[in-house]
Design a protein around this motif. Sequence first.
Motif, PDB file in Angstrom:
ATOM      1  N   LYS A 194      -7.058  -2.105   4.104  1.00  0.00           N
ATOM      2  CA  LYS A 194      -7.091  -2.648   5.690  1.00  0.00           C
ATOM      3  C   LYS A 194      -5.989  -2.367   6.424  1.00  0.00           C
ATOM      4  CE  LYS A 194      -5.868  -7.523   4.744  1.00  0.00           C
ATOM      5  NZ  LYS A 194      -6.431  -8.780   4.884  1.00  0.00           N
ATOM      6  N   ASP A 195      -4.731  -2.088   5.730  1.00  0.00           N
ATOM      7  CA  ASP A 195      -3.433  -1.956   6.488  1.00  0.00           C
ATOM      8  C   ASP A 195      -2.878  -0.632   6.215  1.00  0.00           C
ATOM      9  OD1 ASP A 195      -2.707  -1.869   3.551  1.00  0.00           O
ATOM     10  OD2 ASP A 195      -1.363  -3.553   3.722  1.00  0.00           O
ATOM     11  N   PHE A 196      -3.520   0.386   5.957  1.00  0.00           N
ATOM     12  CA  PHE A 196      -3.222   1.634   5.992  1.00  0.00           C
ATOM     13  C   PHE A 196      -4.087   2.449   6.630  1.00  0.00           C
ATOM     14  CE2 PHE A 196      -0.908   5.278   4.468  1.00  0.00           C
ATOM     15  CZ  PHE A 196       0.460   4.800   4.222  1.00  0.00           C
ATOM     16  N   ALA A 197      -3.770   3.429   7.690  1.00  0.00           N
ATOM     17  CA  ALA A 197      -4.666   4.286   8.401  1.00  0.00           C
ATOM     18  C   ALA A 197      -5.384   5.039   7.598  1.00  0.00           C
ATOM     19  CB  ALA A 197      -3.829   5.190   9.430  1.00  0.00           C
ATOM     20  N   PRO A 198      -6.882   5.260   7.734  1.00  0.00           N
ATOM     21  CA  PRO A 198      -7.872   6.248   6.871  1.00  0.00           C
ATOM     22  C   PRO A 198      -7.143   7.453   7.183  1.00  0.00           C
ATOM     23  CG  PRO A 198      -9.093   4.592   8.014  1.00  0.00           C
ATOM     24  CD  PRO A 198      -7.681   4.453   8.576  1.00  0.00           C
ATOM     25  N   GLY A 199      -7.523   8.359   6.017  1.00  0.00           N
ATOM     26  CA  GLY A 199      -7.035   9.687   5.860  1.00  0.00           C
ATOM     27  C   GLY A 199      -6.668  10.184   4.465  1.00  0.00           C
ATOM     28  N   VAL A 240      -7.887   7.595   1.747  1.00  0.00           N
ATOM     29  CA  VAL A 240      -7.608   6.249   2.060  1.00  0.00           C
ATOM     30  C   VAL A 240      -8.595   5.989   3.028  1.00  0.00           C
ATOM     31  CG1 VAL A 240      -6.255   4.488   3.337  1.00  0.00           C
ATOM     32  CG2 VAL A 240      -5.168   6.050   2.002  1.00  0.00           C
ATOM     33  N   LYS A 241      -9.315   5.100   2.721  1.00  0.00           N
ATOM     34  CA  LYS A 241     -10.707   4.505   3.454  1.00  0.00           C
ATOM     35  C   LYS A 241     -10.325   3.071   3.993  1.00  0.00           C
ATOM     36  CE  LYS A 241     -14.238   7.512   1.304  1.00  0.00           C
ATOM     37  NZ  LYS A 241     -15.581   7.844   0.606  1.00  0.00           N
ATOM     38  N   THR A 281       0.860  -1.389  -0.112  1.00  0.00           N
ATOM     39  CA  THR A 281      -0.003  -0.107   0.074  1.00  0.00           C
ATOM     40  C   THR A 281       0.756   1.342   0.177  1.00  0.00           C
ATOM     41  OG1 THR A 281      -1.740  -1.097   1.011  1.00  0.00           O
ATOM     42  CG2 THR A 281      -1.757   1.192   1.383  1.00  0.00           C
ATOM     43  N   GLN A 282       1.929   1.422   0.681  1.00  0.00           N
ATOM     44  CA  GLN A 282       2.938   2.377   0.667  1.00  0.00           C
ATOM     45  C   GLN A 282       3.512   2.819  -0.658  1.00  0.00           C
ATOM     46  OE1 GLN A 282       3.707   4.503   3.486  1.00  0.00           O
ATOM     47  NE2 GLN A 282       4.437   5.750   1.952  1.00  0.00           N
ATOM     48  N   ASP A 283       3.677   1.820  -1.287  1.00  0.00           N
ATOM     49  CA  ASP A 283       4.289   1.955  -2.859  1.00  0.00           C
ATOM     50  C   ASP A 283       3.165   2.444  -3.768  1.00  0.00           C
ATOM     51  OD1 ASP A 283       6.840   0.985  -1.759  1.00  0.00           O
ATOM     52  OD2 ASP A 283       6.703  -1.215  -2.554  1.00  0.00           O
ATOM     53  N   VAL A 284       2.172   1.984  -3.327  1.00  0.00           N
ATOM     54  CA  VAL A 284       1.059   2.114  -4.204  1.00  0.00           C
ATOM     55  C   VAL A 284       0.656   3.824  -3.973  1.00  0.00           C
ATOM     56  CG1 VAL A 284      -1.633   2.425  -4.754  1.00  0.00           C
ATOM     57  CG2 VAL A 284      -0.111   0.005  -4.623  1.00  0.00           C
ATOM     58  N   ILE A 285       0.499   4.061  -2.929  1.00  0.00           N
ATOM     59  CA  ILE A 285       0.482   5.646  -2.515  1.00  0.00           C
ATOM     60  C   ILE A 285       1.306   6.494  -3.110  1.00  0.00           C
ATOM     61  CG2 ILE A 285      -0.052   7.220  -0.659  1.00  0.00           C
ATOM     62  CD1 ILE A 285      -1.271   5.102   0.941  1.00  0.00           C
ATOM     63  N   GLU A 286       2.759   6.131  -2.838  1.00  0.00           N
ATOM     64  CA  GLU A 286       3.852   7.026  -3.362  1.00  0.00           C
ATOM     65  C   GLU A 286       3.491   7.243  -4.942  1.00  0.00           C
ATOM     66  OE1 GLU A 286       7.276   5.429  -2.104  1.00  0.00           O
ATOM     67  OE2 GLU A 286       7.099   5.805   0.002  1.00  0.00           O
ATOM     68  N   THR A 287       3.110   5.905  -5.685  1.00  0.00           N
ATOM     69  CA  THR A 287       2.859   5.986  -7.119  1.00  0.00           C
ATOM     70  C   THR A 287       1.619   6.956  -7.490  1.00  0.00           C
ATOM     71  OG1 THR A 287       3.740   3.676  -7.470  1.00  0.00           O
ATOM     72  CG2 THR A 287       2.478   4.728  -8.890  1.00  0.00           C
ATOM     73  N   LEU A 288       0.662   6.869  -6.670  1.00  0.00           N
ATOM     74  CA  LEU A 288      -0.474   7.736  -6.930  1.00  0.00           C
ATOM     75  C   LEU A 288      -0.208   9.462  -6.517  1.00  0.00           C
ATOM     76  CD1 LEU A 288      -3.194   5.626  -5.537  1.00  0.00           C
ATOM     77  CD2 LEU A 288      -2.415   5.860  -8.007  1.00  0.00           C
ATOM     78  N   ASN A 289       0.544   9.490  -5.681  1.00  0.00           N
ATOM     79  CA  ASN A 289       0.954  10.921  -5.361  1.00  0.00           C
ATOM     80  C   ASN A 289       1.900  11.548  -6.377  1.00  0.00           C
ATOM     81  OD1 ASN A 289       1.634  10.245  -1.810  1.00  0.00           O
ATOM     82  ND2 ASN A 289      -0.254  10.741  -2.831  1.00  0.00           N
ATOM     83  N   SER A 290       2.639  10.899  -7.324  1.00  0.00           N
ATOM     84  CA  SER A 290       3.292  11.396  -8.453  1.00  0.00           C
ATOM     85  C   SER A 290       2.579  11.759  -9.630  1.00  0.00           C
ATOM     86  CB  SER A 290       4.266  10.492  -8.783  1.00  0.00           C
ATOM     87  OG  SER A 290       3.720   9.371  -9.583  1.00  0.00           O
TER      88      SER A 290
END
Length: 340
Positions: free
Chosen positions: A194-199, A206-207, A175-184
Amino acid sequence: RARAMQKAFKEAGVSVDWVFSGRPRESYFDMETFGDFRCFKGLSFSINAGQIDPIKTVTEASFKLLLKDVGTLDLRGYDLIISDFEPVVAWAAKVKKVPCIGLGHQYAFFHDIPKVKNALASYAIMKWFAPVNFAIGLHWHNFGQQILPPIIEQNLSPKQATSKKALVYLPFEDTQDVIETLNSLPFDFILHSKDFAPGTYNNVQVKGFSVTGFHESLSLCDSVICNAGFELASECLSLGKKLLIKPLKGQIEQTSNALAIEQLQYGYVTQEIDAKSICLFLTTAKSTQVSYPNVSRLIAQWILEYPDKPFSDLVEKSWADVVVQSDLIEDNNVTPVRVA
């Protein structure tokens, strides 16, 4: 599938007891509709960074517990067992000689459908994973075979979506890698995990997991990026969402699903979750919508007459009104295509 079938069985006056396996009881959510359901460990794949870990899968499998659960599961008093590729119930039915119907996407692989080649061992394992007396396979197209369309919850309806957001559901990726990709990327995303804090993480909201929450997110987005599982892709097709799938490496079902999506021209496939692939998808993708009937209701009605009513009647009735409307399929920009 289970939620849709529970509703259909209830409407048909059929009493059902539910069994689930593959994850701890506390990992299930929004399960009120299933009453006092039972849970077993069963068998499941171990996943690491978007691909199956075969060594961990074998070492973490508890075959001794599986045999114990199969032996202790009391099937007395049941007229019929239905297994959605669930090994505990299927093997208990086989050992105790109780009629068992297989109902699920995996059973479609017993037929001549798009499949990854050179995987005979995997298909053999699939055949013995949850053995049944009669198998009902589900797929997005009939491919000229005796299989049925997908089972989709009927409370889903196409709502006005915004093209400015895309739904991301990649539970097998980091999930961390996915978010970093989406942030770009210069787009907004809703990501369920299910493994990352909502926010809110820059352009990514993230939900957590919930049935109603996920369907709400699905209604807001006109594009979906997900792994190549069968259920979510089926919902996307029924709602007319643009679809980008990334198959789980080493998982025959998902790699074959990706092959089918490409052959049917129902969506797009990527082998990696990277900025280039996502950007290309979100800027150029076209949509496909497939109108499927209430398959769960048709199955429930057929089961009430099983084994007297021919399965071919159910197949013919299920595909009779399936219609494909697509901007993606070549030479099909205007006229809807009826699935033969």
